[in-house]
Scaffold this active site. Structure first.
Site, PDB file in Angstrom:
ATOM      1  N   SER A 183     -25.448  20.127   9.027  1.00  0.00           N
ATOM      2  CA  SER A 183     -24.888  18.979   8.311  1.00  0.00           C
ATOM      3  C   SER A 183     -23.363  18.985   8.390  1.00  0.00           C
ATOM      4  CB  SER A 183     -25.293  19.051   6.835  1.00  0.00           C
ATOM      5  OG  SER A 183     -24.524  18.154   6.061  1.00  0.00           O
ATOM      6  N   TYR A 196     -26.750  23.777  -1.059  1.00  0.00           N
ATOM      7  CA  TYR A 196     -27.174  23.054   0.153  1.00  0.00           C
ATOM      8  C   TYR A 196     -26.228  23.323   1.321  1.00  0.00           C
ATOM      9  CZ  TYR A 196     -27.961  18.951   3.197  1.00  0.00           C
ATOM     10  OH  TYR A 196     -28.185  18.113   4.272  1.00  0.00           O
TER      11      TYR A 196
HETATM   12  P1  NAD Z   1     -35.909  13.077   4.469  1.00  0.00           P
HETATM   13  O1  NAD Z   1     -36.158  13.215   3.021  1.00  0.00           O
HETATM   14  O2  NAD Z   1     -36.459  11.893   5.147  1.00  0.00           O
HETATM   15  O3  NAD Z   1     -36.427  14.353   5.266  1.00  0.00           O
HETATM   16  C1  NAD Z   1     -36.507  15.634   4.734  1.00  0.00           C
HETATM   17  C2  NAD Z   1     -37.945  16.082   4.874  1.00  0.00           C
HETATM   18  O4  NAD Z   1     -38.064  17.468   4.599  1.00  0.00           O
HETATM   19  C3  NAD Z   1     -38.874  15.361   3.917  1.00  0.00           C
HETATM   20  O5  NAD Z   1     -39.515  14.297   4.546  1.00  0.00           O
HETATM   21  C4  NAD Z   1     -39.845  16.421   3.447  1.00  0.00           C
HETATM   22  O6  NAD Z   1     -41.191  16.168   3.730  1.00  0.00           O
HETATM   23  C5  NAD Z   1     -39.378  17.675   4.166  1.00  0.00           C
HETATM   24  N1  NAD Z   1     -39.418  18.813   3.249  1.00  0.00           N
HETATM   25  C6  NAD Z   1     -38.620  19.043   2.179  1.00  0.00           C
HETATM   26  N2  NAD Z   1     -38.997  20.183   1.594  1.00  0.00           N
HETATM   27  C7  NAD Z   1     -40.032  20.689   2.307  1.00  0.00           C
HETATM   28  C8  NAD Z   1     -40.844  21.828   2.191  1.00  0.00           C
HETATM   29  N3  NAD Z   1     -40.652  22.744   1.235  1.00  0.00           N
HETATM   30  N4  NAD Z   1     -41.855  22.013   3.075  1.00  0.00           N
HETATM   31  C9  NAD Z   1     -42.054  21.106   4.054  1.00  0.00           C
HETATM   32  N5  NAD Z   1     -41.299  20.021   4.236  1.00  0.00           N
HETATM   33  C10 NAD Z   1     -40.300  19.807   3.362  1.00  0.00           C
HETATM   34  O7  NAD Z   1     -34.318  13.156   4.666  1.00  0.00           O
HETATM   35  P2  NAD Z   1     -33.424  13.334   5.988  1.00  0.00           P
HETATM   36  O8  NAD Z   1     -32.075  12.922   5.572  1.00  0.00           O
HETATM   37  O9  NAD Z   1     -34.035  12.712   7.161  1.00  0.00           O
HETATM   38  O10 NAD Z   1     -33.373  14.915   6.154  1.00  0.00           O
HETATM   39  C11 NAD Z   1     -33.658  15.576   7.363  1.00  0.00           C
HETATM   40  C12 NAD Z   1     -32.647  16.678   7.576  1.00  0.00           C
HETATM   41  O11 NAD Z   1     -31.365  16.097   7.787  1.00  0.00           O
HETATM   42  C13 NAD Z   1     -32.478  17.643   6.410  1.00  0.00           C
HETATM   43  O12 NAD Z   1     -32.402  18.970   6.912  1.00  0.00           O
HETATM   44  C14 NAD Z   1     -31.159  17.234   5.822  1.00  0.00           C
HETATM   45  O13 NAD Z   1     -30.527  18.304   5.164  1.00  0.00           O
HETATM   46  C15 NAD Z   1     -30.414  16.809   7.057  1.00  0.00           C
HETATM   47  N6  NAD Z   1     -29.235  15.978   6.825  1.00  0.00           N
HETATM   48  C16 NAD Z   1     -29.358  14.759   6.244  1.00  0.00           C
HETATM   49  C17 NAD Z   1     -28.239  14.000   6.041  1.00  0.00           C
HETATM   50  C18 NAD Z   1     -28.315  12.645   5.391  1.00  0.00           C
HETATM   51  O14 NAD Z   1     -27.275  12.104   4.995  1.00  0.00           O
HETATM   52  N7  NAD Z   1     -29.484  12.056   5.247  1.00  0.00           N
HETATM   53  C19 NAD Z   1     -26.972  14.480   6.432  1.00  0.00           C
HETATM   54  C20 NAD Z   1     -26.874  15.721   7.048  1.00  0.00           C
HETATM   55  C21 NAD Z   1     -28.026  16.477   7.236  1.00  0.00           C
END
Ligand code: NAD
Ligand code: MG
Length: 292
Positions: A183, A196
């Site tokens: 991230s 985080y």
């Molecule tokens: P999202 O909520 O769509 O995806 C995260 C997914 O992780 C969820 O769908 C969930 O099913 C899964 N998850 C969470 N805890 C879990 C567990 N214990 N066991 C199995 N699955 C689990 O959100 P996203 O933003 O698409 O996140 C995807 C990745 O991107 C994450 O690692 C997040 O940290 C990273 N990220 C997101 C952003 C943002 O702004 N959205 C920015 C930087 C990094």
């Protein structure tokens, strides 16, 4: 080794409520995120099998469907959002590919082994592992972070990557690729996301070290460090509501990114286009210069 030594198999797993409030459901977001692939496929992942964690929604869904468009068979792993997972499975199949899904806690090493075995049982191989599942909890003060939350955030965000790579390692052949989601918070710091952002720092270090560990085997390991992306993560509890209102406005582009603006970074790192890259991080983040 004594009998009471804690191995990874026996390590403490912080439990999740039977009906967890998080993660959020993508279909409830307004506006809905853009996840559809933006260009025709060209067979870049033909014959490949991919596992995308967190593939039910957000960045993972866009990546899973783009991989399918490029010819991969795709399994997704998610916690409990079966409605979102089914929609992603349908989208993968509409690309003319095959889909599989696994619900459950990836913070549990036993579950990670089952997921990888499930992929092998179904398709007999695993070529691309995308470690993308994550959880995020905002806290103003470090003293607000409970022991349970700290354990869970590390368990989901980084321990799961160790468990999955351990389970996958015997199946990964020369030419395989591992891609981890880190991230922009890791590069910039994030005052309200101490636990985080610390996991994301660990993920970047893990990516670099694992790359050096596996490069001689012909297995490449890279990462993607998204900026603010419109997914359930922030609007459904990962950020305070007053911040969600202005989500992404502080980037040079002045807006949040969409999942389908991030997925191509994963595709690039998954396929032979990036055959001379390992241990690196791509930055789809709206123009923030982070160097690294
Ligand atoms: P999202 O909520 O769509 O995806 C995260 C997914 O992780 C969820 O769908 C969930 O099913 C899964 N998850 C969470 N805890 C879990 C567990 N214990 N066991 C199995 N699955 C689990 O959100 P996203 O933003 O698409 O996140 C995807 C990745 O991107 C994450 O690692 C997040 O940290 C990273 N990220 C997101 C952003 C943002 O702004 N959205 C920015 C930087 C990094
Ligand atoms: Mg989800």
């Amino acid at each position: 080794m004594t009998d009471d030594t804690q191995t990874i198999e026996k390590g403490h797993v912080e439990p999740i409520d039977e009906e967890p409030k998080l993660p959020g459901h993508e279909r409830k977001l307004d506006p809905l995120p853009d996840w559809e692939p933006r260009y025709p496929g060209s067979g870049r992942l033909k014959g490949r099998v991919a596992l995308v964690t967190g593939g039910d929604s957000g960045i993972g869904r866009a990546t899973a469907v783009l991989f399918a468009r490029e010819g991969a068979k795709v399994a997704i792993a998610y916690l409990s959002e079966t409605d979102d997972a089914h929609m992603t499975m349908d989208a993968i199949e509409q690309e003319g590919s095959e889909a599989e899904c696994f619900s459950g806690d990836l913070g549990d090493p036993e579950h990670c082994r089952k997921v990888v075995q499930g992929v092998i049982d179904k398709w007999g191989r695993l070529d691309v592992l995308v470690n993308n599942a994550g959880e995020q909890h905002p806290d103003k003060d470090i003293t607000d972070i409970t022991a349970e939350q700290l354990q869970r955030t590390f368990q989901t965000n980084i321990f799961s990557m160790f468990y999955l790579v351990q389970a996958a390692r015997p199946h990964l052949q020369k030419g395989a690729a591992i891609i981890n989601t880190t991230s922009v918070t890791m590069y910039q710091g994030s005052p309200g996301l101490l636990d985080y952002s610390a996991t994301k720092g660990a993920i970047t270090a893990f990516t670099r070290s694992l790359s050096e560990n596996l490069v001689k085997e012909g297995i490449r390991v890279n990462a993607v460090a998204p900026g603010p992306i419109w997914t359930p993560l922030n609007p459904c509890g990962g950020s305070p509501p007053e911040k969600v209102e202005h989500f992404g406005e502080d980037t040079p582009m002045g807006r949040p990114g969409q999942p389908n603006e991030v997925a191509p970074s994963f595709l690039f790192l998954a396929c032979e286009d990036s055959s001379y890259m390992s241990g690196q991080v791509l930055h789809p983040n709206g123009g923030t210069v982070v160097n690294g």
